[in-house]
Design a protein around this motif. Sequence first.
Motif, PDB file in Angstrom:
ATOM      1  N   TRP A   3       0.815  -1.204   0.000  1.00 16.75           N
ATOM      2  CA  TRP A   3       0.000   0.000   0.000  1.00 16.75           C
ATOM      3  C   TRP A   3       0.857   1.266   0.000  1.00 16.75           C
ATOM      4  O   TRP A   3       0.410   2.315  -0.472  1.00 16.75           O
ATOM      5  N   ALA A   4       2.084   1.188   0.494  1.00 18.85           N
ATOM      6  CA  ALA A   4       2.976   2.350   0.453  1.00 18.85           C
ATOM      7  C   ALA A   4       3.367   2.698  -0.972  1.00 18.85           C
ATOM      8  O   ALA A   4       3.653   3.845  -1.282  1.00 18.85           O
ATOM      9  N   ASN A   5       3.376   1.709  -1.851  1.00 16.92           N
ATOM     10  CA  ASN A   5       3.803   1.920  -3.239  1.00 16.92           C
ATOM     11  C   ASN A   5       2.659   1.880  -4.238  1.00 16.92           C
ATOM     12  O   ASN A   5       2.891   1.840  -5.439  1.00 16.92           O
ATOM     13  N   CYS A   6       1.441   1.887  -3.747  1.00 15.42           N
ATOM     14  CA  CYS A   6       0.274   1.777  -4.631  1.00 15.42           C
ATOM     15  C   CYS A   6      -0.374   3.148  -4.788  1.00 15.42           C
ATOM     16  O   CYS A   6      -0.735   3.795  -3.802  1.00 15.42           O
ATOM     17  N   ASP A   7      -0.504   3.595  -6.030  1.00 16.36           N
ATOM     18  CA  ASP A   7      -1.102   4.904  -6.292  1.00 16.36           C
ATOM     19  C   ASP A   7      -2.627   4.887  -6.206  1.00 16.36           C
ATOM     20  O   ASP A   7      -3.235   5.855  -5.779  1.00 16.36           O
ATOM     21  N   ASP A   8      -3.242   3.792  -6.623  1.00 17.84           N
ATOM     22  CA  ASP A   8      -4.701   3.740  -6.700  1.00 17.84           C
ATOM     23  C   ASP A   8      -5.201   2.445  -6.067  1.00 17.84           C
ATOM     24  O   ASP A   8      -5.213   1.396  -6.700  1.00 17.84           O
ATOM     25  N   ARG A   9      -5.601   2.511  -4.817  1.00 16.00           N
ATOM     26  CA  ARG A   9      -6.060   1.318  -4.092  1.00 16.00           C
ATOM     27  C   ARG A   9      -7.279   0.700  -4.772  1.00 16.00           C
ATOM     28  O   ARG A   9      -7.415  -0.513  -4.839  1.00 16.00           O
ATOM     29  N   THR A  10      -8.172   1.535  -5.268  1.00 14.83           N
ATOM     30  CA  THR A  10      -9.385   1.028  -5.902  1.00 14.83           C
ATOM     31  C   THR A  10      -9.044   0.212  -7.147  1.00 14.83           C
ATOM     32  O   THR A  10      -9.571  -0.874  -7.348  1.00 14.83           O
ATOM     33  N   ALA A  11      -8.157   0.719  -7.973  1.00 14.11           N
ATOM     34  CA  ALA A  11      -7.763  -0.008  -9.179  1.00 14.11           C
ATOM     35  C   ALA A  11      -7.026  -1.299  -8.821  1.00 14.11           C
ATOM     36  O   ALA A  11      -7.192  -2.314  -9.493  1.00 14.11           O
ATOM     37  N   HIS A  12      -6.240  -1.240  -7.756  1.00 17.09           N
ATOM     38  CA  HIS A  12      -5.458  -2.411  -7.364  1.00 17.09           C
ATOM     39  C   HIS A  12      -6.349  -3.584  -6.948  1.00 17.09           C
ATOM     40  O   HIS A  12      -6.006  -4.739  -7.172  1.00 17.09           O
ATOM     41  N   THR A  13      -7.501  -3.290  -6.366  1.00 14.46           N
ATOM     42  CA  THR A  13      -8.382  -4.356  -5.877  1.00 14.46           C
ATOM     43  C   THR A  13      -9.586  -4.603  -6.789  1.00 14.46           C
ATOM     44  O   THR A  13     -10.472  -5.380  -6.447  1.00 14.46           O
ATOM     45  N   ALA A  14      -9.623  -3.955  -7.947  1.00 10.07           N
ATOM     46  CA  ALA A  14     -10.777  -4.057  -8.842  1.00 10.07           C
ATOM     47  C   ALA A  14     -11.044  -5.490  -9.290  1.00 10.07           C
ATOM     48  O   ALA A  14     -12.201  -5.930  -9.306  1.00 10.07           O
TER      49      ALA A  14
END
Length: 92
Positions: free
Chosen positions: A20-31
């Motif tokens: 999560w420290a390196n993720c720009d878009d949490r929503t896209a990551h878990t889509a």
Amino acid sequence: MSLTPEQRRLRAEIAAHGLWANCDDRTAHTACARDAFEKRFADEVDPDRTLAPEERARRIEHARKAYFKRLALASSKARTAKSAARRGGEAV
């Protein structure tokens, strides 16, 4: 060398925080995961996709609510059993 449950939990937490420290878009990551979860309910209520979209959505919502209510019931039963075990009695 095998890890204790506490060490495995800590290792998983470290990995999650790093992700999560390196993720720009949490929503896209878990889509993809959310889409698969939604598909599970669609497959349950309308496997052949013959229902009208509005009816399918209504049934999916109820299937999702039932799923989470079953989880809540199982959790409640587990907490009751654990509490009874601590007291040395039987769960109700």
